[in-house]
Design a protein around this motif. Sequence first.
Motif, PDB file in Angstrom:
ATOM      1  N   GLN A   1     109.109  87.170  44.894  1.00 31.44           N
ATOM      2  CA  GLN A   1     109.641  86.622  46.147  1.00 31.44           C
ATOM      3  C   GLN A   1     110.470  85.355  45.912  1.00 31.44           C
ATOM      4  N   LEU A   2     111.370  85.447  44.931  1.00 26.81           N
ATOM      5  CA  LEU A   2     112.290  84.354  44.646  1.00 26.81           C
ATOM      6  C   LEU A   2     113.706  84.782  45.028  1.00 26.81           C
ATOM      7  N   PRO A   3     114.466  83.884  45.643  1.00 25.82           N
ATOM      8  CA  PRO A   3     115.849  84.224  45.987  1.00 25.82           C
ATOM      9  C   PRO A   3     116.733  84.273  44.745  1.00 25.82           C
ATOM     10  N   THR A   4     117.729  85.147  44.767  1.00 34.59           N
ATOM     11  CA  THR A   4     118.665  85.254  43.651  1.00 34.59           C
ATOM     12  C   THR A   4     120.098  85.100  44.139  1.00 34.59           C
ATOM     13  N   ILE A   5     120.932  84.606  43.222  1.00 38.06           N
ATOM     14  CA  ILE A   5     122.374  84.497  43.431  1.00 38.06           C
ATOM     15  C   ILE A   5     123.048  85.162  42.237  1.00 38.06           C
ATOM     16  N   VAL A   6     124.028  86.009  42.486  1.00 30.39           N
ATOM     17  CA  VAL A   6     124.762  86.683  41.413  1.00 30.39           C
ATOM     18  C   VAL A   6     125.906  85.797  40.950  1.00 30.39           C
ATOM     19  N   MET A   7     126.095  85.708  39.644  1.00 30.18           N
ATOM     20  CA  MET A   7     127.260  85.031  39.087  1.00 30.18           C
ATOM     21  C   MET A   7     128.226  86.075  38.560  1.00 30.18           C
ATOM     22  N   ARG A   8     129.448  86.084  39.074  1.00 30.61           N
ATOM     23  CA  ARG A   8     130.491  86.987  38.602  1.00 30.61           C
ATOM     24  C   ARG A   8     131.383  86.214  37.626  1.00 30.61           C
TER      25      ARG A   8
ATOM     26  N   ASN B   1     102.925  76.029  37.858  1.00 31.43           N
ATOM     27  CA  ASN B   1     102.872  74.617  37.462  1.00 31.43           C
ATOM     28  C   ASN B   1     103.955  73.807  38.176  1.00 31.43           C
ATOM     29  N   VAL B   2     103.991  73.943  39.488  1.00 41.27           N
ATOM     30  CA  VAL B   2     105.029  73.285  40.280  1.00 41.27           C
ATOM     31  C   VAL B   2     104.989  71.769  40.116  1.00 41.27           C
ATOM     32  N   GLU B   3     103.806  71.191  40.095  1.00 41.98           N
ATOM     33  CA  GLU B   3     103.692  69.731  40.019  1.00 41.98           C
ATOM     34  C   GLU B   3     104.232  69.195  38.700  1.00 41.98           C
ATOM     35  N   VAL B   4     104.113  69.997  37.638  1.00 43.35           N
ATOM     36  CA  VAL B   4     104.590  69.568  36.321  1.00 43.35           C
ATOM     37  C   VAL B   4     106.032  70.002  36.089  1.00 43.35           C
ATOM     38  N   ASP B   5     106.308  71.267  36.336  1.00 44.36           N
ATOM     39  CA  ASP B   5     107.614  71.835  35.991  1.00 44.36           C
ATOM     40  C   ASP B   5     108.637  71.763  37.108  1.00 44.36           C
ATOM     41  N   GLY B   6     108.198  71.484  38.332  1.00 44.31           N
ATOM     42  CA  GLY B   6     109.114  71.470  39.452  1.00 44.31           C
ATOM     43  C   GLY B   6     109.218  72.834  40.105  1.00 44.31           C
ATOM     44  N   GLU B   7     109.779  72.857  41.288  1.00 45.29           N
ATOM     45  CA  GLU B   7     109.880  74.091  42.059  1.00 45.29           C
ATOM     46  C   GLU B   7     111.043  74.950  41.570  1.00 45.29           C
ATOM     47  N   VAL B   8     110.794  76.236  41.395  1.00 47.06           N
ATOM     48  CA  VAL B   8     111.865  77.180  41.085  1.00 47.06           C
ATOM     49  C   VAL B   8     112.554  77.522  42.404  1.00 47.06           C
TER      50      VAL B   8
ATOM     51  N   SER C   1     110.314  62.989  44.976  1.00 46.33           N
ATOM     52  CA  SER C   1     110.464  64.402  45.294  1.00 46.33           C
ATOM     53  C   SER C   1     110.355  65.242  44.034  1.00 46.33           C
ATOM     54  N   ARG C   2     109.887  66.456  44.217  1.00 47.44           N
ATOM     55  CA  ARG C   2     109.744  67.362  43.088  1.00 47.44           C
ATOM     56  C   ARG C   2     111.111  67.802  42.587  1.00 47.44           C
ATOM     57  N   ARG C   3     111.182  68.037  41.277  1.00 47.18           N
ATOM     58  CA  ARG C   3     112.425  68.557  40.704  1.00 47.18           C
ATOM     59  C   ARG C   3     112.700  69.952  41.231  1.00 47.18           C
ATOM     60  N   ARG C   4     113.949  70.224  41.481  1.00 45.75           N
ATOM     61  CA  ARG C   4     114.354  71.555  41.941  1.00 45.75           C
ATOM     62  C   ARG C   4     115.000  72.273  40.769  1.00 45.75           C
ATOM     63  N   ARG C   5     114.332  73.327  40.319  1.00 45.00           N
ATOM     64  CA  ARG C   5     114.803  74.066  39.146  1.00 45.00           C
ATOM     65  C   ARG C   5     115.602  75.293  39.564  1.00 45.00           C
ATOM     66  N   VAL C   6     116.731  75.465  38.907  1.00 51.58           N
ATOM     67  CA  VAL C   6     117.520  76.683  39.038  1.00 51.58           C
ATOM     68  C   VAL C   6     117.428  77.422  37.707  1.00 51.58           C
ATOM     69  N   VAL C   7     117.003  78.665  37.746  1.00 52.91           N
ATOM     70  CA  VAL C   7     116.868  79.478  36.537  1.00 52.91           C
ATOM     71  C   VAL C   7     118.139  80.307  36.361  1.00 52.91           C
ATOM     72  N   LEU C   8     118.782  80.156  35.215  1.00 53.68           N
ATOM     73  CA  LEU C   8     119.994  80.904  34.898  1.00 53.68           C
ATOM     74  C   LEU C   8     119.669  82.018  33.913  1.00 53.68           C
TER      75      LEU C   8
ATOM     76  N   ALA D   1     106.338  83.409  36.385  1.00 53.05           N
ATOM     77  CA  ALA D   1     105.025  83.237  36.996  1.00 53.05           C
ATOM     78  C   ALA D   1     104.366  81.949  36.513  1.00 53.05           C
ATOM     79  N   GLN D   2     104.526  81.648  35.220  1.00 53.74           N
ATOM     80  CA  GLN D   2     103.971  80.402  34.669  1.00 53.74           C
ATOM     81  C   GLN D   2     104.651  79.182  35.267  1.00 53.74           C
ATOM     82  N   LEU D   3     105.979  79.246  35.392  1.00 52.14           N
ATOM     83  CA  LEU D   3     106.709  78.118  35.996  1.00 52.14           C
ATOM     84  C   LEU D   3     106.252  77.882  37.429  1.00 52.14           C
ATOM     85  N   MET D   4     106.047  78.974  38.157  1.00 54.72           N
ATOM     86  CA  MET D   4     105.672  78.853  39.565  1.00 54.72           C
ATOM     87  C   MET D   4     104.247  78.346  39.747  1.00 54.72           C
TER      88      MET D   4
END
Length: 451
Positions: free
Chosen positions: A124-131, A97-104, A2-9, A92-95
Amino acid sequence: MSRRRRVVLVPAPFQGHITPMLQLGSILESSGFSIVVAHSEYNAPDPLNHSGFMFLPLPDNVADCDKTFMNMMNVLDTININCKLPFQDYLAQLMENVEVDGEVVCIVFDTIMTFVNDVANSLQLPTIVMRPFSSAYSRAHEYLMDLRSENCLPLPECQMGETVPNFHPFKFKDMPLLLTNEIPDRLFEFLKKSHDIGSSCAIIWNTMDEIEHHHLSLVQKDFQVPIFSIGPFHKMAPTSKTSLIEEDNNCIEWLDKQAPNSVLYVSLGSITSMDEKELMETAWGLIGSEQPFLWVIRDKSVNGAKFNSQLPDGFDEIIGNRGCIVKWAPQKKVLQHSAVGGFWSHCGWNSTLESISEGVPMICRPDFSDQRINTRYVTDVWNVGWEMEGPVDRESVEKIVTKLMVDVEGKDMRKKAVDMKHKFQDSMKEGGSSFLCLNELTEFISTLSGL
């Protein structure tokens, strides 16, 4: 495979904000996600402390800006403007190269990094707020904005000690801003924008239901999105190194030589400063208390002076081995040490959680932002500390230190702090609120990727 699932902080570039975000990254990494940290060049975290993370520095053009405390609003505005386009390009670059970098899968961003929502919406990426603060502090923002909209500001001085309606036990003087002064429109607009979660689909909070059930239930009604209270982050990710300042671990050897619960740890955080008079009065008060102490005095924290250069003449000789002074301490290790029996703190949320989770009672000296709300929690809700109010003088310092470290009242306070420690532990055990919330968060993020 399975592809890596990336979370961007996306952390905010201040110690009290970077710390919980990097801790959250370690928590999510241990739950199976790959972590990308997109950060401003100012106060950049050290990639060597997080070898499993990918770091993306964002050009911010604040190298030549005035970074004194009073100008931080301008610095933050500049960062929010200048980091927007580089961040969009990186994503945009990460998105691509999904096969190399994994899905954002999603972006988790600090509440004051307001540029993130616009970028996420365009891609069109979902976001989560950190408090990175308490849910009660978030509610204080709401009350502040209500007062503004109702033209109730500024308030008369005589009203500052009164309890805010429907917000017991918090008082008007505990609010994020000084309500007796005119508050600039620009500052209110920033507070409003950072409080609004925009199109974000969830909120992550560095707190737990066991200590903030009432306020968490109310903010849940306010925001109408899933809320994940998975704190305390530092206990869920205990090996995460997050300090922007070099820590002096020699103080641990000094603590090893002290009796259990005998040492007062004094540290007013990474931003708060004091004038020379307050430093002198604190020093003489610590001398008069006759209690062992570990005191953090940062460079430039006293009128811009070098480390401990403005202490009283002969101070080292007077205290001998009873005191230890460092530029910066490994705080979590210090508070975990059996010799530490009290913490004199500015009451930032990270420091408050770190102290109470170890059963260490507090002397509170709040300065700005959420520190007054946290202090009210410590003193009036949890009853695990006292506030150092008014001008600092040696007699008041000696009195409150003795009260906490020696008197029967201090011993009773320590027992209450230990009871609080057990609540923290229960939240992280299987079946506890933070344990369950973390599992729910992991599942929620996974659904965002469609996996």
